[in-house]
Write an enzyme that holds these catalytic residues in place. Sequence first.
Site, PDB file in Angstrom:
ATOM      1  N   LYS A 206       0.846  -1.201   0.000  1.00 53.57           N
ATOM      2  CA  LYS A 206       0.000   0.000   0.000  1.00 53.57           C
ATOM      3  C   LYS A 206       0.884   1.255   0.000  1.00 53.57           C
ATOM      4  CE  LYS A 206      -3.611   2.283   2.655  1.00 53.57           C
ATOM      5  NZ  LYS A 206      -4.541   2.224   3.780  1.00 53.57           N
ATOM      6  N   GLU A 212      10.467  -4.659   4.584  1.00 59.87           N
ATOM      7  CA  GLU A 212      10.566  -6.053   4.139  1.00 59.87           C
ATOM      8  C   GLU A 212      10.289  -6.165   2.636  1.00 59.87           C
ATOM      9  OE1 GLU A 212       8.889  -4.937   6.723  1.00 59.87           O
ATOM     10  OE2 GLU A 212       8.992  -6.301   8.442  1.00 59.87           O
ATOM     11  N   GLY A 267      -4.957  -1.759   4.941  1.00 59.78           N
ATOM     12  CA  GLY A 267      -4.066  -2.826   4.473  1.00 59.78           C
ATOM     13  C   GLY A 267      -4.645  -4.216   4.680  1.00 59.78           C
ATOM     14  N   ARG A 268      -5.250  -4.444   5.843  1.00 58.45           N
ATOM     15  CA  ARG A 268      -5.765  -5.797   6.133  1.00 58.45           C
ATOM     16  C   ARG A 268      -7.134  -6.048   5.499  1.00 58.45           C
ATOM     17  NH1 ARG A 268      -4.849  -2.718  10.409  1.00 58.45           N
ATOM     18  NH2 ARG A 268      -6.529  -2.035  11.776  1.00 58.45           N
ATOM     19  N   GLU A 353      -4.747  -7.068  14.711  1.00 57.43           N
ATOM     20  CA  GLU A 353      -4.275  -5.727  14.346  1.00 57.43           C
ATOM     21  C   GLU A 353      -5.429  -4.723  14.458  1.00 57.43           C
ATOM     22  OE1 GLU A 353      -0.787  -4.913  11.421  1.00 57.43           O
ATOM     23  OE2 GLU A 353      -2.576  -4.510  10.256  1.00 57.43           O
ATOM     24  N   HIS A 384      -4.682 -33.228  17.029  1.00 55.44           N
ATOM     25  CA  HIS A 384      -3.534 -34.028  17.473  1.00 55.44           C
ATOM     26  C   HIS A 384      -2.418 -33.144  18.004  1.00 55.44           C
ATOM     27  CE1 HIS A 384      -5.240 -37.773  15.912  1.00 55.44           C
ATOM     28  NE2 HIS A 384      -5.784 -36.990  15.005  1.00 55.44           N
ATOM     29  N   LYS A 512       9.225  -1.059  14.655  1.00 51.83           N
ATOM     30  CA  LYS A 512       9.806  -0.683  13.357  1.00 51.83           C
ATOM     31  C   LYS A 512      10.868   0.403  13.549  1.00 51.83           C
ATOM     32  CE  LYS A 512       5.714  -1.107  10.339  1.00 51.83           C
ATOM     33  NZ  LYS A 512       4.779  -0.359   9.494  1.00 51.83           N
TER      34      LYS A 512
HETATM   35  O1  F6P Z   1       3.076  -2.980   9.790  1.00 56.75           O
HETATM   36  C1  F6P Z   1       1.703  -3.185   9.640  1.00 56.75           C
HETATM   37  C2  F6P Z   1       1.230  -2.879   8.259  1.00 56.75           C
HETATM   38  O2  F6P Z   1       1.089  -1.507   8.083  1.00 56.75           O
HETATM   39  C3  F6P Z   1      -0.072  -3.606   7.968  1.00 56.75           C
HETATM   40  O3  F6P Z   1      -1.181  -2.935   8.434  1.00 56.75           O
HETATM   41  C4  F6P Z   1      -0.011  -3.742   6.498  1.00 56.75           C
HETATM   42  O4  F6P Z   1      -0.914  -4.710   6.028  1.00 56.75           O
HETATM   43  C5  F6P Z   1       1.436  -4.134   6.313  1.00 56.75           C
HETATM   44  O5  F6P Z   1       2.131  -3.350   7.264  1.00 56.75           O
HETATM   45  C6  F6P Z   1       1.997  -3.926   4.940  1.00 56.75           C
HETATM   46  O6  F6P Z   1       1.937  -2.573   4.545  1.00 56.75           O
HETATM   47  P1  F6P Z   1       2.167  -2.166   3.036  1.00 56.75           P
HETATM   48  O7  F6P Z   1       1.075  -2.753   2.222  1.00 56.75           O
HETATM   49  O8  F6P Z   1       2.120  -0.655   3.036  1.00 56.75           O
HETATM   50  O9  F6P Z   1       3.501  -2.670   2.602  1.00 56.75           O
END
Ligand code: F6P
Length: 553
Positions: A206, A212, A267-268, A353, A384, A512
């Site tokens: 987003k 990452e 995002g979620r 979240e 199990h 972060k």
């Molecule tokens: O760190 C949490 C978050 O902001 C989530 O809410 C989101 O889904 C994820 O990081 C990834 O964010 P992006 O889509 O901006 O890379």
Amino acid sequence: MSDISKTSAWKMLEQDVTALAGTSMHQLFADDPSRADHFSMEAAGLFLDYSKNKITGDVVDQLIALAKEADLEGVRGHMFAGEAVNVTEDRAVLHPALRDFSMRDYHVGGENISPLIRTELAKMKAFAASVHSGARKGYSGKPLDTVVNIGIGGSDLGPQMVVEALRPYWIDGRRAFFVSNIDGQHISDTLALLDPETTLFVVASKTFTTQETMTNAQSAKAWFLDKGGADGDIAKHFIALSTNARAGEAFGIDPANIFTFWDWVGGRYSLWSAIGLSIALQVGFDNFEKLLRGAHAMDEHFRTAPLHQNMPVMLALIGVWNRNFMGAASHAILPYDQHLHRLPAYLQQADMESNGKRVTADGEDVSVKTGPVIFGEPGTNGQHAFYQLLHQGTDLISSDFIAAAVSQTELGDHHPILLANFLAQTQALMRGKTEKEAREELAAEGLTKAEIDTLAPHKVFPGDRPTNSILMEKLTPENLGVLIALYEHKIFCQGVIWGINSFDQWGVELGKALAKEILPEIAACGEKKPAAATHDASTNGLIDRINKIRGRI
Ligand code: F6P
């Protein structure tokens, strides 16, 4: 909003807990043979049986009263009207608009957003068609048969969960991979399986700033260039799904291949947006559209059904009952469907979240417990592993059992056995086994009195463990859409009752920021670093130990 625990409905519910203390669920079933009819409902092709919770008609009435005291219907209206219900980020929350194929218009800040959604969906459809037909080719002229979705959190969990769930709908010959972890082993292990000439990297973020995702995307680009691709070929092999087009272009992505969405898509909640392109590429755009249409059917039910016949509302209220009045701090998601194996992970983000909050939307300390710990595994694997604790542990844990009456892949007796386990577990958790029953069983097996005395306490199941059963005909794209939307709205309803903002996630920021501070202090392999001194003794000590080891290698 006023303190929910001060409302008369809350106080009545506290009294209901006391009144029910001497009764078991087993007894409630015995007293009312039509209990399952009273406490079940059907909506948009899903059936929910919530009768195996320790509730009565009075409890349900008070829970509905609680929802009214929290003005759930009012806040639901504000959300669908595009008001900034995400108050701390001053944003609307309109993911339901993404899946509304009626010609209804949605507005945010006076702007009609529906045409934007239709344009982007059309662009996704055309792109998917060009990949599927082979018209869109890689740098050497071969069709692109492999997609690697590089994203994390909502930009990974949603699309990955759906792609896994819809495995029987995969287009023949296509492969999909999901890379999320900053651990370089994730991207390296994936790259080792790829052909650069036929791979399309979908960079899903987003913000297009997530550490990452950006690091993984840069490593994928470096690999691509190393394996024969040229700078000019990047546009053919990398596309972006993002609200930040400028950053996508800076990465080298062709602006025509940047698929956009908007800040009113959390995002979620983004799998319904351009973030769903990896889904459409793997199962076809028609199936992606069916997923969206299924979710819309649940949206319509949620938007219009009276509270007591409203499935997300009832699921939320039962969750509030178990969390706040029965004391369940954890909630298990137990899909009896192997293809839903990523659903618990997906719902961990969606729920924790959203509702893992300690202050109200107004910034006051919350006076009641909020979101539970969400965990789970597909049945029967979980049986199990951790069900022992569900049955006989000292904590009360509530669970959702999810199953389809017909498998996507019927094979011999597999599905009847799976379903028998699905049913048996909710029955066992509800009913339990008394000491008398345990003793009789052991006696029937021929054990002596002394042996029975020793073993009987271990064979007792207290029962009264709350479960919901969610049943669908078959795991189709439509039904999956209905199921996901059910949980989205459930989470929303609980947030409204607890008075929290379910749509921000400030709790992820501190870690972060600290990671950015620490990063320059981690030694490269073979590098000597001065002793860390700026943190607490534990963190300094761990950095030094890591650096000593890395320095030696
Ligand atoms: O760190 C949490 C978050 O902001 C989530 O809410 C989101 O889904 C994820 O990081 C990834 O964010 P992006 O889509 O901006 O890379």
